[in-house]
Design an enzyme around this catalytic site. Structure first.
Site, PDB file in Angstrom:
ATOM      1  CG  ASP A 244      29.411  24.900 -11.925  1.00 25.23           C
ATOM      2  OD1 ASP A 244      29.602  26.020 -12.421  1.00 25.23           O
ATOM      3  OD2 ASP A 244      28.311  24.534 -11.483  1.00 25.23           O
TER       4      ASP A 244
HETATM    5  C1  GLC Z   1      25.231  25.955 -12.124  1.00 23.97           C
HETATM    6  C2  GLC Z   1      26.201  27.062 -11.857  1.00 23.97           C
HETATM    7  C3  GLC Z   1      26.656  27.131 -10.420  1.00 23.97           C
HETATM    8  C4  GLC Z   1      25.544  26.638  -9.515  1.00 23.97           C
HETATM    9  C5  GLC Z   1      25.330  25.162  -9.815  1.00 23.97           C
HETATM   10  C6  GLC Z   1      24.189  24.588  -8.981  1.00 23.97           C
HETATM   11  O1  GLC Z   1      25.273  25.494 -13.424  1.00 23.97           O
HETATM   12  O2  GLC Z   1      27.311  27.224 -12.720  1.00 23.97           O
HETATM   13  O3  GLC Z   1      26.998  28.499 -10.136  1.00 23.97           O
HETATM   14  O4  GLC Z   1      25.909  26.816  -8.151  1.00 23.97           O
HETATM   15  O5  GLC Z   1      25.102  24.907 -11.185  1.00 23.97           O
HETATM   16  O6  GLC Z   1      22.978  25.140  -9.393  1.00 23.97           O
END
Ligand code: GLC
Length: 743
Positions: A244
């Site tokens: 993430d």
């Molecule tokens: C975020 C989320 C994830 C998302 C990523 C990119 O913080 O937790 O679900 O795909 O960052 O935006």
């Protein structure tokens, strides 16, 4: 072929190029995303043109493609379709519909040049206060897994890769970057991992996104147990794993654990990895991950020569969103057939801010930059209903003044909601005389980074209670009906006020076409067939998970590292309830819900007849059938749910567990359909920690077929004459004993 080509490319890379490939190319400062060739996407991987390796573009999210809607110097727009949020989609219990939604999302990603869609998100609805529940599919792992698999099949039918997330046990937003989720092996395997396992076995998603949190002390993105032992060795996952965004605290540990891609990629991670080559970072691990990344990039639409049109068929997808919004709507109450609105009910007084400003979805990465959202009033008028203009004017003026009062928060955080307008009694009473029906819309908004609260969120605000009281009293005094519309992302408290109104409709956050979808249900153009995917408790405290949410501070120090966002204060959350989540808990501990898992009303009624199954379980699966007849007055669809009760054995178990479901076609009155459901070996098995194995005890199994976990209409039994056992590798051990509750 791609393997040979990928290996050939790997052999030509320098060490620095390998390190650069396992880190994304970064994220712009304003968090609008970077995404290389697609402005506003969430991230991208490095291109090496001299080696013929293009970049790959990653964009959110679970409700549709999230990219910048406009570009400097370009007078075109790049809107995407905002589909209903995941909770609404899964409330349809319709895998064919979910696949068509996935296909539409995939087509938009494809035509906007996105290679990886960062969805579906599929963490379990463990606690109603979790800020991102709207992005997730259910409290039940089978429904989560099957719904996610359908979305993945749809997305990937276009060549775009789906990314199931957040792997795993990411059920809390508070301190999510550093939160330690303490959970038993059985609860992990049966509840928090099972949905991902089903999605991988049924749909082979191209990517998995590891979660921010720790599991039993190990960062998910740094856990060999999770990412190699379980994901790849136990389950045979063959795609790539990405972190993430900004997760974890050690780039080296992430690479070694098999987290192939570090997103969005920071200079700090590049420096750490380059500094540890040949020391704590084995070249074999780096090569393994780089090879998987190269193979995934070579398989992208862009690498295979697709020319993005940047003009997807948005009108066609809007129709899909509208249908999904109507199919995901759950009818919870309908006293004296208040709904559908009859031709005599044409004059509507619409109360509640969100009647005029529908919430199409949640905030953060799960949001979409859509071109419009159809309000409830627009939808009602388009359906030919006469919506009171005086009440509308009062609300529009109020909303305008609230917009000026409410301070702007960063785009990725939930904005403060406008307070409910306090209408004077004389106006309400006048409208009771002039109108046929009152609608009261209650809205809720939440998103990532923050969990919900009890007051004015899970519980109605005093102004909302007052509105329901006064409108109901005035309209009932003159024999008129009151309908409440819940424009929410996850469950709220309903028991204390539901008897004051005549009907309750839950369209959730229904995407950009929500106003039309709600009108389709209210007018009967669509007979509601949505069913709850999450138990609605009478009180928040009735849920076992209410006792320990959102965790307790651990007093640890934490290194901010290369994370540009506040990590929050380290905390620990202990899943004392084990497998007893949602209906599993309510049934095992004898707690009555306000509305049961799987519940939903229809404008017609169905009868269940002639349930049948083999007398004995043989081979790998058996077929259970049941005849469904529409015995009502209007066409409709039934969601047949199969709950299994296991014989008493070595493990304590919930009374019943969802082990299958099927949705009928639209049946006209008097029409019948035989629904066929498969019960396979895994359906009989539970996880026995003492054996580190999935086990099924011999004995008599009872199959219940019903329209909710508490409305079981038909029953058959079969015998299992010998035990099943499937061992797995030990993984993610608890660091200290965990005393779980037992029924
Ligand atoms: C975020 C989320 C994830 C998302 C990523 C990119 O913080 O937790 O679900 O795909 O960052 O935006």
């Amino acid at each position: 072929m791609s393997d040979d080509r990928a290996r050939g490319l790997l052999a030509r890379l320098t060490v620095q190029q390998k390190v650069a490939l396992v880190c994304g190319t970064g994220m712009s400062r304003d968090f609008l995303g970077w995404g290389g060739r697609v402005p506003g996407a969430a991230g991208a991987t490095l291109e090496l043109p001299e080696l013929g390796l293009p970049e790959s573009v990653h964009a959110d999210g679970p409700a549709g493609v999230r990219i910048a809607p406009t570009r400097d110097g370009d007078d075109r727009t790049f809107y995407a379709t905002a589909f209903p949020v995941a909770t609404a989609l899964s409330c349809s219990w319709d895998v064919e519909l979910l696949e068509s939604v996935g296909r539409a999302m995939g087509e938009e990603a494809l035509e906007y040049g996105v290679d990886f869609l960062l969805g579906p998100a599929m963490n379990i609805h463990r606690n109603p206060l979790t800020g991102r529940n709207f992005e997730y599919l259910s409290e039940d792992p089978l429904l989560s897994g099957r719904a996610a698999a359908a979305l993945v099949r749809g997305i990937q039918s276009t060549g775009v890769a789906a990314t199931i997330k957040h792997f795993a046990a990411n059920n809390t937003e508070t301190s999510r970057f550093v939160l330690d989720t303490v959970v038993s092996a059985r609860a992990l395997r049966e509840i928090y991992l099972r949905g991902f396992e089903i999605a991988i076995s049924e749909a082979s998603p191209g990517a998995v996104m590891s979660a921010y949190n720790r599991i039993n002390g190990q960062y998910a993105s740094q856990s060999v147990d999770l990412l190699e032992t379980i994901l790849r060795e136990d389950w045979g996952f063959e795609g790539i794993v990405m972190t993430d965004w900004f997760s974890g605290d050690s780039a080296v540990e992430q690479v070694v654990a098999g987290n192939d891609l570090l997103m969005p990629g920071t200079q700090g991670q590049l420096d750490e990895l380059n500094g540890e080559i040949g020391r704590s970072l084995p070249m074999e691990a780096l090569d393994r991950n780089v090879l998987r990344i190269i193979e995934s990039v070579l398989a992208t639409p862009f690498a295979r020569g697709h020319n993005a049109s940047e003009a997807p068929d948005l009108p066609a997808h809007a129709a899909v969103a509208r249908r999904a919004g109507a199919e995901g709507t759950v009818l919870l109450a309908n006293r004296d057939a208040t709904l559908p609105l009859s031709p005599d009910d044409q004059r509507i007084a619409a109360f509640g801010n969100t009647s005029y400003d529908l919430i199409s979805g949640g905030t953060g990465s799960g949001d979409v930059n859509e071109a419009y959202t159809v309000s409830l009033v627009e939808g009602l008028r388009a359906a030919g209903l006469d919506v009171d203009a005086e009440v509308e004017a009062r609300y529009l003026a109020h909303l305008e003044s609230e917009r000026e009062r409410i301070p702007e928060r960063p785009w990725f955080l939930p904005q403060e909601r406008p307070v409910e307008l306090g209408l004077d009694q004389s106006l309400i009473e006048a409208k009771a005389d002039e109108s046929d029906t009152a609608l009261i819309t209650i809205g809720r908004l939440s998103g990532e980074f923050e969990d919900r609260k009890l007051d004015d969120d899970f519980l109605l605000a005093d102004t909302e209670v007052d509105l329901i009281d006064r409108v109901s009293r005035a309209f009932h005094a003159v024999g008129k009906k009151v309908v409440v519309v819940l424009n929410i992302g996850n469950v709220i408290e309903m028991a204390s006020w539901r008897d004051r109104v005549d009907a309750i409709v839950v369209p959730w956050q229904g995407g950009q076409e929500a106003g039309h979808a709600i009108a389709d249900v209210l007018t009967g153009k669509t007979n509601p067939s949505g069913r709850l995917v999450t138990t609605i408790p009478i009180r928040y405290e009735d849920l076992a998970a209410a006792r320990n949410f959102p965790g307790v501070e651990s007093g640890e120090e934490v290194d901010q590292g290369w994370v540009p966002l506040p990590k929050g204060r380290p905390a620990v959350i202990t899943y004392e309830e084990g497998i007893y989540v949602g209906y599993r808990y309510m049934d095992a501990f004898g707690v009555d819900p306000a509305y049961a898992f799987g519940f939903g009303l229809s404008y017609t009624t169905f009868e269940y007849r002639n349930a049948s199954s083999p007398d004995a379980f043989a081979g790998d699966e058996i077929e259970v059938t049941v005849e469904i007849e529409n015995v009502g007055e209007t066409a409709g669809r039934e969601v047949v749910q199969l709950y299994l009760a296991a014989p008493d054995g070595t493990l304590d178990k919930p009374p019943v567990e969802l082990r299958g479901f099927g949705k009928t076609a639209e049946l006209v009155p008097g029409q019948k359909e035989i629904v066929r459901l498969i019960v396979d070996r895994r359906s009989l098995m539970s996880f026995d920690e003492s054996k580190n194995a999935w086990v099924a005890d011999p004995g008599t199994y009872t199959v219940h077929l019903g329209s909710s976990s508490r409305d079981l209409h038909a029953m058959v039994t079969f015998e299992l004459d010998h035990p099943f056992e499937m061992t797995v590798r030990p993984a993610l051990p608890l660091r200290q004993p965990l005393e779980e509750i037992r029924p």
